[in-house]
Design a protein around this motif. Sequence first.
Motif, PDB file in Angstrom:
ATOM      1  N   ILE A  79      -9.359  23.426 -15.780  1.00 45.39           N
ATOM      2  CA  ILE A  79     -10.647  23.054 -16.379  1.00 45.39           C
ATOM      3  C   ILE A  79     -11.333  21.931 -15.604  1.00 45.39           C
ATOM      4  N   GLY A  80     -10.735  21.475 -14.507  1.00 44.14           N
ATOM      5  CA  GLY A  80     -11.345  20.442 -13.677  1.00 44.14           C
ATOM      6  C   GLY A  80     -11.922  21.058 -12.410  1.00 44.14           C
ATOM      7  N   PRO A  81     -12.779  20.310 -11.713  1.00 46.82           N
ATOM      8  CA  PRO A  81     -13.418  20.815 -10.493  1.00 46.82           C
ATOM      9  C   PRO A  81     -12.377  21.282  -9.476  1.00 46.82           C
ATOM     10  N   LEU A  82     -12.698  22.376  -8.775  1.00 45.77           N
ATOM     11  CA  LEU A  82     -11.764  22.951  -7.799  1.00 45.77           C
ATOM     12  C   LEU A  82     -12.350  22.841  -6.403  1.00 45.77           C
ATOM     13  N   GLN A  83     -11.611  22.160  -5.528  1.00 48.94           N
ATOM     14  CA  GLN A  83     -12.003  22.101  -4.115  1.00 48.94           C
ATOM     15  C   GLN A  83     -11.511  23.365  -3.427  1.00 48.94           C
ATOM     16  N   THR A  84     -12.273  23.834  -2.447  1.00 47.01           N
ATOM     17  CA  THR A  84     -11.875  25.090  -1.806  1.00 47.01           C
ATOM     18  C   THR A  84     -10.514  24.974  -1.117  1.00 47.01           C
ATOM     19  N   ASN A  85     -10.158  23.778  -0.659  1.00 48.06           N
ATOM     20  CA  ASN A  85      -8.843  23.661  -0.002  1.00 48.06           C
ATOM     21  C   ASN A  85      -7.674  23.717  -0.983  1.00 48.06           C
ATOM     22  N   LYS A  86      -7.972  23.763  -2.281  1.00 49.40           N
ATOM     23  CA  LYS A  86      -6.915  23.941  -3.287  1.00 49.40           C
ATOM     24  C   LYS A  86      -6.968  25.338  -3.911  1.00 49.40           C
ATOM     25  N   ALA A  87      -7.899  26.163  -3.423  1.00 54.14           N
ATOM     26  CA  ALA A  87      -8.105  27.473  -4.058  1.00 54.14           C
ATOM     27  C   ALA A  87      -6.858  28.343  -3.968  1.00 54.14           C
ATOM     28  N   LYS A  88      -6.156  28.254  -2.856  1.00 58.68           N
ATOM     29  CA  LYS A  88      -4.967  29.074  -2.671  1.00 58.68           C
ATOM     30  C   LYS A  88      -3.930  28.773  -3.754  1.00 58.68           C
ATOM     31  N   GLU A  89      -3.645  27.494  -3.955  1.00 53.43           N
ATOM     32  CA  GLU A  89      -2.680  27.114  -4.987  1.00 53.43           C
ATOM     33  C   GLU A  89      -3.194  27.449  -6.380  1.00 53.43           C
ATOM     34  N   ALA A  90      -4.491  27.265  -6.586  1.00 57.00           N
ATOM     35  CA  ALA A  90      -5.057  27.533  -7.916  1.00 57.00           C
ATOM     36  C   ALA A  90      -4.932  29.013  -8.275  1.00 57.00           C
ATOM     37  N   VAL A  91      -5.232  29.890  -7.313  1.00 60.22           N
ATOM     38  CA  VAL A  91      -5.120  31.335  -7.568  1.00 60.22           C
ATOM     39  C   VAL A  91      -3.669  31.712  -7.841  1.00 60.22           C
ATOM     40  N   ASP A  92      -2.768  31.078  -7.099  1.00 60.76           N
ATOM     41  CA  ASP A  92      -1.348  31.381  -7.274  1.00 60.76           C
ATOM     42  C   ASP A  92      -0.842  30.913  -8.635  1.00 60.76           C
ATOM     43  N   PHE A  93      -1.356  29.781  -9.111  1.00 53.06           N
ATOM     44  CA  PHE A  93      -0.715  29.097 -10.235  1.00 53.06           C
ATOM     45  C   PHE A  93      -1.371  29.336 -11.589  1.00 53.06           C
ATOM     46  N   PHE A  94      -2.707  29.396 -11.624  1.00 56.72           N
ATOM     47  CA  PHE A  94      -3.389  29.413 -12.921  1.00 56.72           C
ATOM     48  C   PHE A  94      -3.657  30.833 -13.417  1.00 56.72           C
ATOM     49  N   ASP A  95      -3.629  30.987 -14.733  1.00 56.10           N
ATOM     50  CA  ASP A  95      -3.997  32.256 -15.358  1.00 56.10           C
ATOM     51  C   ASP A  95      -5.502  32.356 -15.531  1.00 56.10           C
ATOM     52  N   VAL A  96      -6.150  31.204 -15.708  1.00 59.98           N
ATOM     53  CA  VAL A  96      -7.597  31.163 -15.920  1.00 59.98           C
ATOM     54  C   VAL A  96      -8.163  29.991 -15.117  1.00 59.98           C
TER      55      VAL A  96
END
Length: 223
Positions: A81-98
């Motif tokens: 629910i916090g801002p996402l930097q593009t350099n964290k997108a890989k981990e975010a896609v891997d880890f979060f359901d939403v």
Amino acid sequence: MAEPSHTAQGYRDVAARIARAAQACGREPSSVTLVAVSKLQPRAAIEPVLAAGQRVFGENRVQEAIARWSGKTEELELHLIGPLQTNKAKEAVDFFDVIETLDREKLARVLAEEMARQGKRPRLYVQVNTGEEPQKAGIAPAEADAFIAACRGVYGLEPEGLMCIPPVAEPPGPHFALLARIAARNGLSGLSMGMSDDFETAIRFGATSVRVGSAIFGARPAI
Ligand SMILES: *Cc1c(COP(=O)(O)O)cnc(C)c1O
């Protein structure tokens, strides 16, 4: 340090208030998902809420969420629910359901690439800056329709809904209403809106998920 029975009680109170607010406007309580915002909370505050049956949690930061929840993710639904930097997108896609904070084309492109590469499809919400606050993330209301169309048409993404954080100093109702209007005209059913101070109002305006932290866990520890 939060005391265990205290957070379990806070959780039960919030769940009951959500049910009452839904019923008061003729909605099923199950039509509102409680996202328990666990950012910055110690383990001892979270455990009783898990033990009480809560499975949906929200976190602001990718690294903090991974540190807190990795190894536990099968049984949980985790929302960024916090801002996402593009350099964290890989981990975010891997880890979060939403991922609730899709708000610009560059991020849409990088998320689409990561989703294709990893074969994962986290559910997505477009964050709208309903108060047009310069310091706040989110797409401007006037640009939302075009952005949603680009997410679909250019990047092949299928957002599930919209998310907003109204300005602190204004009544939230008009912001919730604006978000609901943008969602309706774009054929989006999900509305992530409402926090500890205003989730009952948000439910009245059609929230399908509310993000509640301090009303469950008490005040967050200072950073
Ligand atoms: C921290 C946070 C919440 C929860 O706030 P509370 O007022 O503690 O309920 C909800 N949404 C977002 C985006 C947040 O950053």
